[in-house]
Design an enzyme around this catalytic site. Sequence first.
Site, PDB file in Angstrom:
ATOM      1  N   HIS A  95       0.834  -1.195   0.000  1.00 21.60           N
ATOM      2  CA  HIS A  95       0.000   0.000   0.000  1.00 21.60           C
ATOM      3  C   HIS A  95       0.868   1.245   0.000  1.00 21.60           C
ATOM      4  CE1 HIS A  95      -3.313   2.699   0.685  1.00 21.60           C
ATOM      5  NE2 HIS A  95      -2.719   3.195   1.767  1.00 21.60           N
ATOM      6  N   SER A  96       0.527   2.224  -0.853  1.00 28.15           N
ATOM      7  CA  SER A  96       1.205   3.506  -0.939  1.00 28.15           C
ATOM      8  C   SER A  96       2.701   3.276  -1.233  1.00 28.15           C
ATOM      9  CB  SER A  96       0.976   4.297   0.350  1.00 28.15           C
ATOM     10  OG  SER A  96       1.327   5.643   0.192  1.00 28.15           O
ATOM     11  N   MET A  97       3.598   3.772  -0.388  1.00 25.28           N
ATOM     12  CA  MET A  97       5.022   3.507  -0.621  1.00 25.28           C
ATOM     13  C   MET A  97       5.286   2.009  -0.731  1.00 25.28           C
ATOM     14  SD  MET A  97       8.368   4.423   1.751  1.00 25.28           S
ATOM     15  CE  MET A  97       8.152   3.023   2.860  1.00 25.28           C
TER      16      MET A  97
END
Length: 263
Positions: A95-97
Amino acid sequence: MTETLQGTSAWIRRFQPSPDAPHRLVCFPHAGGAATYFFPMAQALAPDVDVLAVQYPGRQDRRTEPCIEDIGTLAAHAAEEVLGWSDRPVTLFGHSMGALIAFETARRLEERGRPAAGLVVSGMRAPSRRGGTGAGTGAGTARAETEEELVAGILRLRGTDAAVLDDPELVRMILPTIRSDYRAAESYRWLPGPPLRTPIAVLTGTEDPHVSADGAAAWREHTAGPFTLSVFTGGHFFLNEHADDVRRVVSDHISRSFQPNSV
């Protein structure tokens, strides 16, 4: 609460060991996040899936270690760890980074001739669409100069309990790690290469200010295999509000990886 295979390092957490599961899921946290973020995922998917979570340096039990401010370096470490757990099919989820690290880990696994069975990414636009500043941190606060600006940006994302950020001592503990992670995500630059053979499932929120519909759909360019896109209501941390549905998407992606000619 945790278990690791003999000989593995501090990089992997195993909250709900499922040694008889036919498939493994390796989870990659967001900027400022830790392996424990995926404890509910491990509980929900056991015993059908053996869920592992990556613990980056600089947080929780690794808080005395310096953070790594380079996505490629994080992915290289993660790829070595995943290889040690690849006695059965492995799906990567970030998720995300964490989506960037999972993607770069998948590239390295393919280079080693051990491709992941699947890749699930959320809260991140495609690497080929990451231009400009603050690209893909999901916070837009990577270059915030003051503590107040950084905290305000984190609160806007609604991914961290506001009570935590009201505690000055906790803020002093976590903000350096968050800043380091943002620098890693912001400095990432995609190097063009062949698309993955690994199937990709993308999850995105309708109100995520950092991931447009086009940016999420562009992940299609990064695989020569099957591709799915799931859209949820909510912002950058939509997966907190739709935990059951997110787990269902992940489980379905894992199930499809067992079908013939799925990769």
